[in-house]
Design an enzyme around this catalytic site. Sequence first.
Site, PDB file in Angstrom:
ATOM      1  N   ILE A  45     -45.990 -17.395  18.611  1.00 15.02           N
ATOM      2  CA  ILE A  45     -46.357 -17.454  17.300  1.00 15.02           C
ATOM      3  C   ILE A  45     -47.946 -17.173  17.076  1.00 15.02           C
ATOM      4  O   ILE A  45     -48.704 -16.913  16.272  1.00 15.02           O
ATOM      5  CB  ILE A  45     -46.194 -18.811  16.534  1.00 15.02           C
ATOM      6  CG1 ILE A  45     -47.084 -20.101  17.155  1.00 15.02           C
ATOM      7  CG2 ILE A  45     -44.709 -19.359  16.482  1.00 15.02           C
ATOM      8  CD1 ILE A  45     -47.166 -21.163  16.407  1.00 15.02           C
TER       9      ILE A  45
ATOM     10  N   HIS B  67     -59.233 -30.586  22.420  1.00 14.31           N
ATOM     11  CA  HIS B  67     -59.506 -31.453  21.210  1.00 14.31           C
ATOM     12  C   HIS B  67     -60.133 -30.630  20.256  1.00 14.31           C
ATOM     13  O   HIS B  67     -60.182 -30.779  18.886  1.00 14.31           O
ATOM     14  CB  HIS B  67     -60.228 -32.688  21.615  1.00 14.31           C
ATOM     15  CG  HIS B  67     -59.406 -33.744  22.358  1.00 14.31           C
ATOM     16  ND1 HIS B  67     -59.102 -33.785  23.689  1.00 14.31           N
ATOM     17  CD2 HIS B  67     -58.358 -34.472  21.574  1.00 14.31           C
ATOM     18  CE1 HIS B  67     -58.394 -34.765  24.130  1.00 14.31           C
ATOM     19  NE2 HIS B  67     -57.947 -35.237  22.872  1.00 14.31           N
TER      20      HIS B  67
ATOM     21  N   LYS C 214     -58.178 -28.648  18.034  1.00 12.81           N
ATOM     22  CA  LYS C 214     -57.598 -29.494  16.730  1.00 12.81           C
ATOM     23  C   LYS C 214     -58.636 -29.586  15.877  1.00 12.81           C
ATOM     24  O   LYS C 214     -58.146 -29.993  14.535  1.00 12.81           O
ATOM     25  CB  LYS C 214     -57.035 -30.850  17.440  1.00 12.81           C
ATOM     26  CG  LYS C 214     -55.850 -30.676  18.499  1.00 12.81           C
ATOM     27  CD  LYS C 214     -54.680 -30.124  17.679  1.00 12.81           C
ATOM     28  CE  LYS C 214     -53.593 -30.253  18.669  1.00 12.81           C
ATOM     29  NZ  LYS C 214     -52.161 -29.822  17.995  1.00 12.81           N
TER      30      LYS C 214
ATOM     31  N   VAL D 143     -56.953 -45.240  37.676  1.00 13.35           N
ATOM     32  CA  VAL D 143     -57.932 -45.534  36.624  1.00 13.35           C
ATOM     33  C   VAL D 143     -59.438 -44.714  36.863  1.00 13.35           C
ATOM     34  O   VAL D 143     -59.881 -44.607  37.956  1.00 13.35           O
ATOM     35  CB  VAL D 143     -58.315 -47.019  36.839  1.00 13.35           C
ATOM     36  CG1 VAL D 143     -59.351 -47.079  35.403  1.00 13.35           C
ATOM     37  CG2 VAL D 143     -56.885 -47.861  36.321  1.00 13.35           C
TER      38      VAL D 143
HETATM   39  P1  NAD Z   1     -45.731 -29.501  25.054  1.00 15.93           P
HETATM   40  O1  NAD Z   1     -46.596 -28.489  25.766  1.00 15.93           O
HETATM   41  O2  NAD Z   1     -44.780 -30.187  25.761  1.00 15.93           O
HETATM   42  O3  NAD Z   1     -44.999 -28.657  23.828  1.00 15.93           O
HETATM   43  C1  NAD Z   1     -45.635 -27.694  23.106  1.00 15.93           C
HETATM   44  C2  NAD Z   1     -44.480 -26.768  23.000  1.00 15.93           C
HETATM   45  O4  NAD Z   1     -45.284 -25.595  22.287  1.00 15.93           O
HETATM   46  C3  NAD Z   1     -44.158 -26.081  24.309  1.00 15.93           C
HETATM   47  O5  NAD Z   1     -42.632 -25.830  24.384  1.00 15.93           O
HETATM   48  C4  NAD Z   1     -44.739 -24.545  24.311  1.00 15.93           C
HETATM   49  O6  NAD Z   1     -43.663 -23.911  25.151  1.00 15.93           O
HETATM   50  C5  NAD Z   1     -44.782 -24.329  23.098  1.00 15.93           C
HETATM   51  N1  NAD Z   1     -45.860 -23.371  22.570  1.00 15.93           N
HETATM   52  C6  NAD Z   1     -47.162 -23.404  22.994  1.00 15.93           C
HETATM   53  N2  NAD Z   1     -47.727 -22.252  22.353  1.00 15.93           N
HETATM   54  C7  NAD Z   1     -46.930 -21.582  21.721  1.00 15.93           C
HETATM   55  C8  NAD Z   1     -46.868 -20.293  21.069  1.00 15.93           C
HETATM   56  N3  NAD Z   1     -48.067 -19.650  21.081  1.00 15.93           N
HETATM   57  N4  NAD Z   1     -45.841 -19.737  20.586  1.00 15.93           N
HETATM   58  C9  NAD Z   1     -44.706 -20.521  20.769  1.00 15.93           C
HETATM   59  N5  NAD Z   1     -44.591 -21.816  21.456  1.00 15.93           N
HETATM   60  C10 NAD Z   1     -45.638 -22.224  21.872  1.00 15.93           C
HETATM   61  O7  NAD Z   1     -46.723 -30.537  24.109  1.00 15.93           O
HETATM   62  P2  NAD Z   1     -46.281 -31.898  23.487  1.00 15.93           P
HETATM   63  O8  NAD Z   1     -46.506 -33.073  24.171  1.00 15.93           O
HETATM   64  O9  NAD Z   1     -44.744 -31.892  22.938  1.00 15.93           O
HETATM   65  O10 NAD Z   1     -47.183 -31.772  21.997  1.00 15.93           O
HETATM   66  C11 NAD Z   1     -46.944 -31.238  20.963  1.00 15.93           C
HETATM   67  C12 NAD Z   1     -48.023 -31.227  19.788  1.00 15.93           C
HETATM   68  O11 NAD Z   1     -48.237 -32.709  19.652  1.00 15.93           O
HETATM   69  C13 NAD Z   1     -49.238 -30.521  20.495  1.00 15.93           C
HETATM   70  O12 NAD Z   1     -49.768 -29.874  19.282  1.00 15.93           O
HETATM   71  C14 NAD Z   1     -50.159 -31.805  20.657  1.00 15.93           C
HETATM   72  O13 NAD Z   1     -51.431 -31.380  20.369  1.00 15.93           O
HETATM   73  C15 NAD Z   1     -49.433 -32.984  19.827  1.00 15.93           C
HETATM   74  N6  NAD Z   1     -49.808 -34.116  20.405  1.00 15.93           N
HETATM   75  C16 NAD Z   1     -49.166 -34.488  21.901  1.00 15.93           C
HETATM   76  C17 NAD Z   1     -49.459 -35.753  22.261  1.00 15.93           C
HETATM   77  C18 NAD Z   1     -48.815 -36.087  23.505  1.00 15.93           C
HETATM   78  O14 NAD Z   1     -49.350 -37.104  24.029  1.00 15.93           O
HETATM   79  N7  NAD Z   1     -48.246 -35.352  24.170  1.00 15.93           N
HETATM   80  C19 NAD Z   1     -50.406 -36.651  21.519  1.00 15.93           C
HETATM   81  C20 NAD Z   1     -50.953 -36.303  20.289  1.00 15.93           C
HETATM   82  C21 NAD Z   1     -50.659 -35.116  19.782  1.00 15.93           C
HETATM   83  N1  USQ Z   2     -57.143 -41.541  32.298  1.00 15.42           N
HETATM   84  C1  USQ Z   2     -56.941 -42.311  33.474  1.00 15.42           C
HETATM   85  N2  USQ Z   2     -56.217 -42.075  34.484  1.00 15.42           N
HETATM   86  C2  USQ Z   2     -55.379 -41.093  34.443  1.00 15.42           C
HETATM   87  C3  USQ Z   2     -55.305 -40.212  33.291  1.00 15.42           C
HETATM   88  C4  USQ Z   2     -55.959 -40.306  32.352  1.00 15.42           C
HETATM   89  O1  USQ Z   2     -57.785 -43.302  33.422  1.00 15.42           O
HETATM   90  O2  USQ Z   2     -54.572 -40.741  35.454  1.00 15.42           O
HETATM   91  C5  USQ Z   2     -57.980 -41.621  31.279  1.00 15.42           C
HETATM   92  C6  USQ Z   2     -58.401 -40.534  30.665  1.00 15.42           C
HETATM   93  O3  USQ Z   2     -59.855 -40.391  31.393  1.00 15.42           O
HETATM   94  C7  USQ Z   2     -58.766 -40.894  29.204  1.00 15.42           C
HETATM   95  C8  USQ Z   2     -57.604 -41.524  29.080  1.00 15.42           C
HETATM   96  O4  USQ Z   2     -57.070 -41.979  30.277  1.00 15.42           O
HETATM   97  O5  USQ Z   2     -59.825 -41.708  29.030  1.00 15.42           O
HETATM   98  C9  USQ Z   2     -56.474 -40.811  28.265  1.00 15.42           C
HETATM   99  O6  USQ Z   2     -56.253 -39.659  28.778  1.00 15.42           O
HETATM  100  P1  USQ Z   2     -54.700 -38.683  28.423  1.00 15.42           P
HETATM  101  O7  USQ Z   2     -54.737 -37.782  29.382  1.00 15.42           O
HETATM  102  O8  USQ Z   2     -53.663 -39.991  28.609  1.00 15.42           O
HETATM  103  O9  USQ Z   2     -55.032 -38.242  27.013  1.00 15.42           O
HETATM  104  P2  USQ Z   2     -55.853 -37.452  26.551  1.00 15.42           P
HETATM  105  O10 USQ Z   2     -56.474 -36.236  27.422  1.00 15.42           O
HETATM  106  O11 USQ Z   2     -56.654 -37.685  25.468  1.00 15.42           O
HETATM  107  O12 USQ Z   2     -54.621 -36.258  25.601  1.00 15.42           O
HETATM  108  C10 USQ Z   2     -53.549 -36.680  25.198  1.00 15.42           C
HETATM  109  C11 USQ Z   2     -52.593 -35.648  25.093  1.00 15.42           C
HETATM  110  C12 USQ Z   2     -52.905 -34.969  23.993  1.00 15.42           C
HETATM  111  C13 USQ Z   2     -53.422 -35.586  22.668  1.00 15.42           C
HETATM  112  C14 USQ Z   2     -53.948 -36.833  22.909  1.00 15.42           C
HETATM  113  C15 USQ Z   2     -54.187 -37.810  21.849  1.00 15.42           C
HETATM  114  O13 USQ Z   2     -52.461 -35.033  26.238  1.00 15.42           O
HETATM  115  O14 USQ Z   2     -52.221 -33.757  23.423  1.00 15.42           O
HETATM  116  O15 USQ Z   2     -54.090 -34.931  21.510  1.00 15.42           O
HETATM  117  O16 USQ Z   2     -53.638 -37.614  24.225  1.00 15.42           O
HETATM  118  S1  USQ Z   2     -55.828 -38.712  21.941  1.00 15.42           S
HETATM  119  O17 USQ Z   2     -55.972 -39.316  23.073  1.00 15.42           O
HETATM  120  O18 USQ Z   2     -55.560 -39.834  20.791  1.00 15.42           O
HETATM  121  O19 USQ Z   2     -56.719 -37.858  21.472  1.00 15.42           O
END
Ligand code: NAD
Ligand code: USQ
Length: 399
Positions: free
Chosen positions: A75, A190, A193, A262
């Site tokens: 996309i 981030h 976003k 941690v």
């Molecule tokens: P993910 O990487 O598992 O899934 C993202 C999907 O989007 C993948 O299947 C990837 O192939 C597809 N994708 C990426 N770029 C694309 C493109 N240009 N065209 C078509 N498909 C594409 O990630 P997720 O953990 O499922 O996260 C989904 C959304 O939720 C993300 O936008 C992420 O920022 C947000 N989010 C995730 C978490 C988390 O903890 N996983 C937390 C907060 C927000």
């Molecule tokens: N952390 C540890 N040990 C680890 C991994 C991470 O102490 O083994 C710490 C990191 O330093 C950080 C916190 O845990 O302080 C969170 O890290 P994370 O990897 O769990 O989360 P983050 O990088 O913030 O990203 C994840 C998702 C992202 C989403 C985000 C939500 O990958 O897509 O946007 O969480 S939030 O954190 O609320 O911004």
Amino acid sequence: MKVIVLGGDGFCGWPTALHLSNLGFEIVIVDNLSRRNIDNELEVSSLTPISPIGERLKTWKDNTGKVIKFFNLDIAQEYDRLLALILAEKPDAVVHFAEQRAAPYSMKSSRHKRYTVNNNLNATNNILCAIVESGLDIHLVHLGTMGVYGYGTAGMKIPEGYLDVEVVTDSGERIQQEILYPANPGSIYHMTKTQDQLFFFYYNKNDGVKVTDLHQGIVWGTNTPETLLDENLINRFDYDGDYGTVLNRFLMQAAISYPLTVHGTGGQTRAFIHIKDTVRCVQLAIENPPPKGDRVRILNQMTETHRVRDLAKMVAEMTGGEIAYLENPRNEAPENELFVKNERLLDLGLEPTTLSQGLLKEVTDVAGKYSYRCDRNKIPCTSLWIQNQKKHAKETVLK
Ligand code: NAD
Ligand code: USQ
């Protein structure tokens, strides 16, 4: 109701697509499978054995009789195909998960920074452009992040997107205003976003696009009732140093007796939500679109906040594991408080799954069951936030 799920092969998108399909929504998944390719690049695999997308969709049809369509489309790059798809399918809503979502991956090198920015910003702009060009009244539901706010507050609860401020004019008049909560990204990921937010603001103001931005916390857990129907439907579980998120990493580490990693003192407080609640929140957002003409609706999609070291202690006590306090590879505040407002999704009917309900089950049912698939070499977080740390690391390797 027809819904296109962009990124529907991913960790949040796949269970959301199944949940909505099960409820009777007509679902179309769009995904370029870039996440699976990144697994190849990093030479890691999901802890759970995920099936190819074709197999996933066939199994879903065999088990439920429901058909989900799939289009392999980038996309961020293939605008004309995206527009044609929207015109052909005429969805009522588009859920946008399709971004590069790992902060450590986005910080690995200039190439990874540039890929994350190009992919995420073009993806969001393209979908907004296509909705406008289609002329259709489509509700866009986007998965944003709690990280747009930064994680520090002056003791107040982080509001749902907008902040009331008062400005004093030169003549001393006090004027009330509502602004987007100041952006404070902690990684290139981030940052994309925070920029997405401005795209939504602009296209909503200029073209009246209906947008809900879900500022989601860290998702934990793996499965939902739908992904448990058959092993071919299982959701992915990332545990590696780039894509694994903190709580799922701790659960997997506990399952293989690896000291819980941690970062620093573990004083970082973050917001969390279970994957079962993610899919329900997206459903609630789709079922309750903002009225035409309303500003962008922002909902904080999280249910609990926890300090990283408290999570580690909880998991260690539950499993008898050890904790390792490591030098933090990230550039982030070592300690922070975090208070978050999340009334709007609760008011719509969200009933949170709490850590205390699901944690131990997750360790045994998922992390333990598939621990034989874990590559211990992929656990360390090697992506460093600061360039000279990298130089130092290279020198150390050379010595
Ligand atoms: P993910 O990487 O598992 O899934 C993202 C999907 O989007 C993948 O299947 C990837 O192939 C597809 N994708 C990426 N770029 C694309 C493109 N240009 N065209 C078509 N498909 C594409 O990630 P997720 O953990 O499922 O996260 C989904 C959304 O939720 C993300 O936008 C992420 O920022 C947000 N989010 C995730 C978490 C988390 O903890 N996983 C937390 C907060 C927000
Ligand atoms: N952390 C540890 N040990 C680890 C991994 C991470 O102490 O083994 C710490 C990191 O330093 C950080 C916190 O845990 O302080 C969170 O890290 P994370 O990897 O769990 O989360 P983050 O990088 O913030 O990203 C994840 C998702 C992202 C989403 C985000 C939500 O990958 O897509 O946007 O969480 S939030 O954190 O609320 O911004």
